[in-house]
Design a protein around this motif. Structure first.
Motif, mmCIF file in Angstrom:
data_model
loop_
_atom_site.group_PDB
_atom_site.id
_atom_site.type_symbol
_atom_site.label_atom_id
_atom_site.label_comp_id
_atom_site.label_asym_id
_atom_site.label_seq_id
_atom_site.Cartn_x
_atom_site.Cartn_y
_atom_site.Cartn_z
ATOM 1 N N UNK A 241 3.627 -0.492 14.651
ATOM 2 C CA UNK A 241 2.357 -1.162 14.948
ATOM 3 C C UNK A 241 2.262 -2.507 14.240
ATOM 4 N N UNK A 242 3.086 -2.704 13.193
ATOM 5 C CA UNK A 242 3.098 -3.948 12.417
ATOM 6 C C UNK A 242 1.735 -4.198 11.768
ATOM 7 N N UNK A 243 1.247 -3.145 11.112
ATOM 8 C CA UNK A 243 -0.039 -3.188 10.408
ATOM 9 C C UNK A 243 0.186 -2.700 8.988
ATOM 10 N N UNK A 244 -0.391 -3.394 8.018
ATOM 11 C CA UNK A 244 -0.284 -3.006 6.613
ATOM 12 C C UNK A 244 -1.676 -2.800 6.039
ATOM 13 N N UNK A 245 -1.924 -1.614 5.490
ATOM 14 C CA UNK A 245 -3.154 -1.390 4.716
ATOM 15 C C UNK A 245 -2.838 -1.754 3.274
ATOM 16 N N UNK A 246 -3.578 -2.711 2.740
ATOM 17 C CA UNK A 246 -3.296 -3.276 1.422
ATOM 18 C C UNK A 246 -4.043 -2.594 0.285
ATOM 19 N N UNK A 247 -5.021 -1.718 0.586
ATOM 20 C CA UNK A 247 -5.849 -1.197 -0.491
ATOM 21 C C UNK A 247 -6.518 -2.342 -1.236
ATOM 22 N N UNK A 248 -6.819 -2.128 -2.508
ATOM 23 C CA UNK A 248 -7.529 -3.157 -3.269
ATOM 24 C C UNK A 248 -6.610 -4.211 -3.874
ATOM 25 N N UNK A 249 -5.369 -4.277 -3.388
ATOM 26 C CA UNK A 249 -4.541 -5.443 -3.689
ATOM 27 C C UNK A 249 -5.082 -6.675 -2.982
ATOM 28 N N UNK A 250 -5.909 -6.469 -1.967
ATOM 29 C CA UNK A 250 -6.393 -7.568 -1.140
ATOM 30 C C UNK A 250 -7.883 -7.435 -0.901
ATOM 31 N N UNK A 251 -8.658 -8.370 -1.467
ATOM 32 C CA UNK A 251 -10.076 -8.546 -1.167
ATOM 33 C C UNK A 251 -10.152 -9.817 -0.328
ATOM 34 N N UNK A 252 -10.310 -9.694 0.964
ATOM 35 C CA UNK A 252 -10.220 -10.845 1.852
ATOM 36 C C UNK A 252 -11.445 -11.747 1.710
ATOM 37 N N UNK A 253 -11.198 -12.979 1.229
ATOM 38 C CA UNK A 253 -12.258 -13.967 1.118
ATOM 39 C C UNK A 253 -13.076 -13.887 -0.144
ATOM 40 N N UNK A 254 -12.634 -13.111 -1.140
ATOM 41 C CA UNK A 254 -13.408 -12.968 -2.381
ATOM 42 C C UNK A 254 -12.487 -12.667 -3.547
ATOM 43 N N UNK A 255 -12.970 -13.037 -4.746
ATOM 44 C CA UNK A 255 -12.224 -12.693 -5.948
ATOM 45 C C UNK A 255 -12.124 -11.170 -6.039
ATOM 46 N N UNK A 256 -10.942 -10.654 -6.370
ATOM 47 C CA UNK A 256 -10.783 -9.199 -6.413
ATOM 48 C C UNK A 256 -11.207 -8.607 -7.755
ATOM 49 N N UNK A 257 -11.689 -7.370 -7.697
ATOM 50 C CA UNK A 257 -11.851 -6.593 -8.914
ATOM 51 C C UNK A 257 -10.465 -6.182 -9.389
ATOM 52 N N UNK A 258 -10.188 -6.353 -10.690
ATOM 53 C CA UNK A 258 -8.915 -5.950 -11.279
ATOM 54 C C UNK A 258 -9.211 -4.903 -12.339
ATOM 55 N N UNK A 259 -8.628 -3.733 -12.192
ATOM 56 C CA UNK A 259 -8.899 -2.607 -13.090
ATOM 57 C C UNK A 259 -8.014 -2.723 -14.332
ATOM 58 N N UNK A 260 -8.418 -3.594 -15.260
ATOM 59 C CA UNK A 260 -7.616 -3.842 -16.459
ATOM 60 C C UNK A 260 -7.583 -2.626 -17.379
ATOM 61 N N UNK A 261 -8.524 -1.687 -17.191
ATOM 62 C CA UNK A 261 -8.516 -0.462 -18.002
ATOM 63 C C UNK A 261 -7.380 0.468 -17.609
ATOM 64 N N UNK A 262 -6.834 0.260 -16.413
ATOM 65 C CA UNK A 262 -5.806 1.171 -15.892
ATOM 66 C C UNK A 262 -4.607 0.412 -15.333
ATOM 67 N N UNK A 263 -4.129 -0.545 -16.114
ATOM 68 C CA UNK A 263 -2.879 -1.210 -15.792
ATOM 69 C C UNK A 263 -2.986 -2.421 -14.892
ATOM 70 N N UNK A 264 -4.187 -2.789 -14.466
ATOM 71 C CA UNK A 264 -4.327 -3.917 -13.567
ATOM 72 C C UNK A 264 -4.183 -5.249 -14.284
ATOM 73 N N UNK A 265 -3.562 -6.222 -13.612
ATOM 74 C CA UNK A 265 -3.468 -7.576 -14.157
ATOM 75 C C UNK A 265 -3.143 -8.542 -13.030
ATOM 76 N N UNK A 266 -3.537 -9.801 -13.204
ATOM 77 C CA UNK A 266 -3.375 -10.782 -12.135
ATOM 78 C C UNK A 266 -1.915 -11.075 -11.814
#
Length: 309
Positions: free
Chosen positions: A184-209
């Motif tokens: 289908x050539x479709x990718x679900x990105x989860x919260x790696x991708x907030x389209x058009x907005x700054x993303x929430x990054x879960x720095x408490x659980x390994x997240x980083x820019x």
């Protein structure tokens, strides 16, 4: 009301970044369906965007939204999957409650729950999200936790499609995956991708820019001009949308990294306004939800924590 606007409104009601929770009128939530191709549909409600993949073998769903909406979402899925409405699989892209609190209801409906092993670990224990003002998230019951987990990648043959589940470490969290519907050539990105907005990054659980940038650039390198991207939040995206997001993230990463290397403190980095030229588009003025200073603070925390880890 489009998916992006709906998310911003509901975030203020359900997941406030400062202050207590307000009561949500769940009956007022609009469930939107965006047909894609190859049996894949994007479904948007109050939490993270969902993918529904249906065919003769049954249904695979990516993300579970809020438990309060499960009955209506399951009804919508049944309407989409007239050929075989049996829900066979539910995939969690990461552990956050706006994507997983409906898990138990999907399992009751017959789904086998799949995730990265880090998601099972986080759901099995109480969590405190310091970056959300110390929000406490209770451990999920065993029936709402994944029973099939993997470490690096997993392939699933279903409905004549090959589905790739790929771990993207230390990005939005330490348990993020993407879900690639190959044909289908479709990718679900989860919260790696907030389209058009700054993303929430879960720095408490390994997240980083830097990890977010690495993950998004990796997806771009393995995608086509025709690939469609389902973001964790925001409207359906094409390659140009994801590239613009990647460019913004990498630019902010470089600016903050330079300030950290120059010895600036957290307060000084925020005061430098490293996102100023992006704020009108990616911040609240452009329809986003994350205040620039708060987001820069998250970026700083994740990058400093990463260098010290």
């Amino acid at each position: 009301m489009n998916g992006r606007t709906l998310f911003v409104v509901l975030l203020g009601l359900v997941v406030p970044f400062a202050g207590g929770n307000a009561q949500q009128d769940w009956d007022a939530v609009e469930i939107q369906v965006t047909p894609l191709r190859g049996g894949v549909e994007m479904v948007s409600a109050a939490g993270g965007n969902m993918a529904v993949f249906h065919g003769v073998d049954g249904v695979l769903v990516v993300a579970a939204d809020y438990a309060e909406l499960s009955e209506r979402i399951l009804s919508t899925v049944g309407e989409l999957a007239a050929e075989n409405p049996s829900i066979r699989y539910l995939v969690n892209t990461h552990w956050h409650f706006d994507h997983t609190s409906g898990n138990e209801n999907f399992v009751r409906a017959g789904a086998t729950l799949i995730s990265h092993e880090g998601v099972e670990r986080l759901l099995a224990n109480d969590q405190v999200m310091a970056a959300l003002g110390g929000r406490e998230v209770a451990a999920a019951p065993e029936s709402a936790r994944p029973t099939v987990t993997f470490n690096d990648r997993m392939n699933l043959a279903f409905n004549g499609e090959l589905i790739h589940l790929v771990h993207m470490p230390d990005a939005n969290t330490d348990g993020d995956i993407i879900v690639h519907f190959r044909d289908a050539d479709v990718v679900h990105m989860g919260d790696l991708f907030f389209n058009g907005m700054y993303p929430y990054i879960d720095v408490d659980n390994g997240g980083n820019l830097p990890g977010m940038v690495r993950a998004v650039e990796d997806v771009l390198a393995h995608s086509r001009e025709s690939t469609l991207f389902i973001p964790g939040h925001g409207p359906l995206a094409d390659r140009g949308d994801l590239q613009a997001y990647a460019d913004m993230l990498s630019s902010v990463r470089d600016r903050v990294e330079a300030l950290i290397e120059a010895g600036r403190s957290r307060e000084e980095v925020i005061a430098e306004k490293p996102t100023a030229n992006y704020d009108p588009v990616w911040g609240p003025a452009g329809g986003g939800f994350m205040e620039p200073d708060r987001w820069v603070g998250l970026v700083y925390d994740g990058m400093v924590g990463r260098s010290q880890g």
